[in-house]
Design a protein around this motif. Structure first.
Motif, PDB file in Angstrom:
ATOM      1  N   GLY A 124       0.791  -1.225   0.000  1.00  0.00           N
ATOM      2  CA  GLY A 124       0.000   0.000   0.000  1.00  0.00           C
ATOM      3  C   GLY A 124       0.822   1.273   0.000  1.00  0.00           C
ATOM      4  N   TYR A 125       2.151   1.152  -0.061  1.00  0.00           N
ATOM      5  CA  TYR A 125       3.035   2.320  -0.093  1.00  0.00           C
ATOM      6  C   TYR A 125       4.080   2.147  -1.180  1.00  0.00           C
ATOM      7  CZ  TYR A 125       1.121   4.303   4.142  1.00  0.00           C
ATOM      8  OH  TYR A 125       0.270   4.865   5.045  1.00  0.00           O
ATOM      9  N   SER A 126       4.556   3.276  -1.688  1.00  0.00           N
ATOM     10  CA  SER A 126       5.615   3.291  -2.700  1.00  0.00           C
ATOM     11  C   SER A 126       6.598   4.395  -2.377  1.00  0.00           C
ATOM     12  CB  SER A 126       5.029   3.568  -4.095  1.00  0.00           C
ATOM     13  OG  SER A 126       4.190   2.533  -4.517  1.00  0.00           O
ATOM     14  N   LEU A 127       7.793   4.241  -2.877  1.00  0.00           N
ATOM     15  CA  LEU A 127       8.765   5.320  -2.900  1.00  0.00           C
ATOM     16  C   LEU A 127       8.441   6.140  -4.140  1.00  0.00           C
ATOM     17  CD1 LEU A 127      11.483   6.732  -2.174  1.00  0.00           C
ATOM     18  CD2 LEU A 127      12.601   4.965  -3.533  1.00  0.00           C
ATOM     19  N   LEU A 128       8.196   7.432  -3.981  1.00  0.00           N
ATOM     20  CA  LEU A 128       7.949   8.330  -5.107  1.00  0.00           C
ATOM     21  C   LEU A 128       9.215   9.135  -5.322  1.00  0.00           C
ATOM     22  CD1 LEU A 128       4.845  10.358  -5.976  1.00  0.00           C
ATOM     23  CD2 LEU A 128       7.050  11.502  -5.940  1.00  0.00           C
ATOM     24  N   LEU A 129       9.766   9.046  -6.510  1.00  0.00           N
ATOM     25  CA  LEU A 129      11.001   9.744  -6.852  1.00  0.00           C
ATOM     26  C   LEU A 129      10.728  10.689  -8.017  1.00  0.00           C
ATOM     27  CD1 LEU A 129      14.068  10.036  -6.414  1.00  0.00           C
ATOM     28  CD2 LEU A 129      14.367   8.210  -8.106  1.00  0.00           C
ATOM     29  N   PRO A 130      10.659  12.004  -7.732  1.00  0.00           N
ATOM     30  CA  PRO A 130      10.451  12.953  -8.830  1.00  0.00           C
ATOM     31  C   PRO A 130      11.630  12.953  -9.804  1.00  0.00           C
ATOM     32  CG  PRO A 130       9.988  13.990  -6.716  1.00  0.00           C
ATOM     33  CD  PRO A 130      10.659  12.666  -6.434  1.00  0.00           C
TER      34      PRO A 130
END
Length: 193
Positions: A124-130
């Motif tokens: 239910g979670y992710s690492l978001l990398l712009p």
């Protein structure tokens, strides 16, 4: 902050943008990126690479199998506080709100299992990398546009999409005020320059 980072901040536009990060109170869950064989030097990956360098390169595929290790138990919000101040951990609801509003590019996602101190792991979670190569994108890292951080610099339409989807447990502040304060503090610092 380094002189080069301040110079980049001075060139960027922060009007109509907000800094967003997870609530950081003691009643919130806090996590760290973890992997098998992780040593005391938490940022060193197998093979000796620094996780920050891997994130800066945008090469998420080169990371070993990772998860979010919970080190402060508490409530799970739509962003999770990161003890290393390097990672933006976001919920599936956060990601869905971005994608439903048409924000489907300009970042990478790495889905992660959450492993609490007690109990079973869950998704239910992710690492978001712009993708910080283009300063005019609606989703950027803050304050460092050249490296990953736990704070996101969002255009007004992105913040509106998140709010409209009920995304919560966020701390939000005006990006132009925060950037101006950091620039002023750096200019007042005798070590700056």
């Amino acid at each position: 902050m380094l002189t080069s980072e301040i110079a980049v901040m001075e060139r960027l536009t922060y009007e109509g943008r907000s800094i967003v990060q997870a609530r950081s109170g003691r009643r919130q869950a806090w996590g760290l990126l973890a992997w098998e064989g992780q040593q005391e030097a938490w940022n060193v990956l197998p093979g000796g690479r620094d996780v920050g360098d891997v994130l800066r390169s945008g090469d998420l595929d080169s990371l070993p199998s990772c998860w979010i290790k919970i080190w402060n138990t508490g409530a799970y919000g739509d962003m999770m506080w990161d003890g290393a101040m390097m990672f933006s951990f976001v919920s599936d609801r956060f990601v869905k709100a971005l994608q439903d509003a048409g924000f489907v590019t300009g970042y990478q996602l790495l889905p992660l299992e959450v492993r609490p101190k007690k109990g079973d792991g869950f998704s239910g979670y992710s690492l978001l990398l712009p993708d910080n190569r283009d300063p005019d994108v609606p989703i950027r890292s803050f304050p460092y546009v050249n490296r990953a951080t736990s704070s996101l610099d969002l255009a007004e339409e992105v913040l509106s999409a998140l709010a409209g989807a009920g995304v919560d447990a966020l701390e939000v502040e005006d990006a132009s005020l925060r950037a101006a304060a950091l620039i002023a503090a750096a200019e007042d610092d005798p070590e700056h320059g």
